[in-house]
Design a protein around this motif. Structure first.
Motif, PDB file in Angstrom:
ATOM      1  N   SER A   1     -35.104  28.310   6.057  1.00 12.73           N
ATOM      2  CA  SER A   1     -36.334  27.892   6.712  1.00 12.73           C
ATOM      3  C   SER A   1     -36.400  26.378   6.822  1.00 12.73           C
ATOM      4  O   SER A   1     -35.742  25.639   6.086  1.00 12.73           O
ATOM      5  N   GLU A   2     -37.182  25.927   7.784  1.00 17.89           N
ATOM      6  CA  GLU A   2     -37.434  24.501   7.956  1.00 17.89           C
ATOM      7  C   GLU A   2     -38.855  24.245   7.474  1.00 17.89           C
ATOM      8  O   GLU A   2     -39.791  24.929   7.887  1.00 17.89           O
ATOM      9  N   TYR A   3     -39.025  23.257   6.587  1.00 12.84           N
ATOM     10  CA  TYR A   3     -40.362  23.051   6.035  1.00 12.84           C
ATOM     11  C   TYR A   3     -40.607  21.589   5.706  1.00 12.84           C
ATOM     12  O   TYR A   3     -39.683  20.800   5.509  1.00 12.84           O
ATOM     13  N   VAL A   4     -41.901  21.258   5.666  1.00 12.36           N
ATOM     14  CA  VAL A   4     -42.373  19.977   5.144  1.00 12.36           C
ATOM     15  C   VAL A   4     -43.512  20.331   4.196  1.00 12.36           C
ATOM     16  O   VAL A   4     -44.507  20.924   4.602  1.00 12.36           O
ATOM     17  N   ARG A   5     -43.361  19.986   2.929  1.00 15.02           N
ATOM     18  CA  ARG A   5     -44.348  20.397   1.941  1.00 15.02           C
ATOM     19  C   ARG A   5     -44.499  19.330   0.868  1.00 15.02           C
ATOM     20  O   ARG A   5     -43.645  18.467   0.708  1.00 15.02           O
ATOM     21  N   THR A   6     -45.602  19.426   0.149  1.00 13.98           N
ATOM     22  CA  THR A   6     -45.837  18.502  -0.961  1.00 13.98           C
ATOM     23  C   THR A   6     -45.053  18.960  -2.178  1.00 13.98           C
ATOM     24  O   THR A   6     -44.947  20.160  -2.452  1.00 13.98           O
TER      25      THR A   6
END
Length: 370
Positions: free
Chosen positions: A189-194
């Motif tokens: 998956s492609e993600y941007v998270r804290t």
């Protein structure tokens, strides 16, 4: 073959162009800087000079590099912007809530997509698994070019299977503030998270720096943030020699006025002088319970909240771990736009470190002025 290229011919040059393009955009080669010679690039990438020259022609046509006769090839002083989706394209966005936590995320998303001339189609799942799936299906049916999703994963029996299904949606998908835990090498998956684990660690480190050596942890039940914050809290406690006075789980339905009093007693009876509380509402109720019990905040109990949504509105303004919500939305949108423009790019799996906003509840301000 009627003049068709043999299999693989031209593919290597496009692959090399992609590698060089990414190196330029990541500033491995600076604007105005000279690129290695064609011979050096060929040797470093184990390709022929013909492949290098074809790749360079692609980059010259894109305006990323310029050739100077007798001097070499240079990165353009000002790289052209990445290609954007076609005019009128829309991106689907699904969030679980539009009142707490996610308004700033949406602000970052909306500003970034608007600048790119891309429409935003918004849906709210209300943390409901069925509504989550229905919203994604409706957006795909509406013909969105890509999806920015905050999926409900914690309620699913097989989160990995759902994420895999999203990856087969037929359009690029970037997860926002969500992902698989743990995220191993099989996670595509492609993600941007804290990085919430880092946030939990930072909260303990902040209190430890102020001299606290016995701390408590309060966690909101049913929150996808609870496990990583707890992991960071426990790791920091072990690393920094902090004793744990109590770990308290708030029911998923939340505390009502007065229900924080037993938790406060457990913390005080356990000898806690500091506490990390996920989230702001629970920390605010601890402040009220402390007032009723005659426990001074921060003099007798220092509190660090987590989320920073309403932390500044508490009777004693709360020091809080603050996830980078606006930047999260902006970066996730930029990742999706880049994916739409250049489908061959490597997948992005990005974690952003939160910061701590110091207010009154931890005692740092008093210590600084003492």
């Amino acid at each position: 073959m009627n003049g068709a290229h043999p299999p693989g011919r031209g593919l290597k040059s496009h692959q090399l162009a992609t590698r060089l393009r990414e190196a330029i955009r990541s500033r491995a080669y600076l604007p105005g800087g000279k690129l290695p010679t064609e011979q050096e690039i060929a040797a470093a990438n184990t390709v022929s000079l013909t492949t290098v020259r074809r790749a360079m022609r692609i980059l010259v046509a894109e305006g990323l590099v310029v050739r100077r006769q007798g001097s070499g090839t240079y990165v353009a002083e000002q790289a052209p912007p990445a290609r954007q989706p076609a005019d009128g394209a829309a991106v689907g966005v699904v969030v679980p809530d539009t009142t707490m936590y996610f308004p700033r995320v949406l602000e970052g998303i909306e500003e970034t997509l608007t600048r790119a001339g891309v429409r935003l189609m918004l849906a709210c799942s209300r943390y409901d698994v069925a509504e989550d799936e229905r919203a994604v299906a409706d957006l795909l049916k509406a013909g969105v070019a890509g999806l920015l999703l905050v999926p409900t994963l914690i309620e699913r029996s097989d989160p990995a299977a759902y994420v895999a299904a999203l990856n087969r949606a037929g359009v690029p998908v970037v997860l926002v503030e969500r992902g698989l835990d743990p995220s191993g090498p099989a996670d595509e998956s492609e993600y941007v998270r804290t990085d919430h684990e880092a946030g939990g660690y930072q909260a303990v480190a902040h209190l430890a720096k102020l001299g606290h050596r016995r701390m408590g942890l309060v966690l909101r039940g049913g929150s996808p943030t609870s496990n990583p914050v707890a992991t960071g809290f426990l790791r920091a406690a072990a690393d920094l020699g902090v004793e744990i006075a109590a770990q308290i789980a708030v029911p998923s339905t939340g505390w009502q006025p007065g229900q924080a009093d037993p938790a406060l007693r457990a913390l005080v009876d356990g000898g806690a002088t500091g506490v990390v509380s996920l989230g702001d509402r629970e920390a605010t109720m601890l402040v009220s319970a402390a007032r009723r019990a005659g426990v001074g905040v921060p003099d007798q109990l220092a509190i660090v909240a987590y989320d920073d949504d309403i932390a500044d509105l508490a009777d004693v303004p709360l020091t809080a771990v603050s996830p980078p919500k606006y930047h999260l939305g902006r970066l996730a949108s930029e990742v999706l736009l880049r994916r739409l423009a250049e489908p061959e790019l490597p997948k992005h799996q990005v974690r952003l470190r939160p910061s701590i906003v110091v207010r009154d509840s931890c005692g740092a301000k008093k210590a600084a002025t003492a």
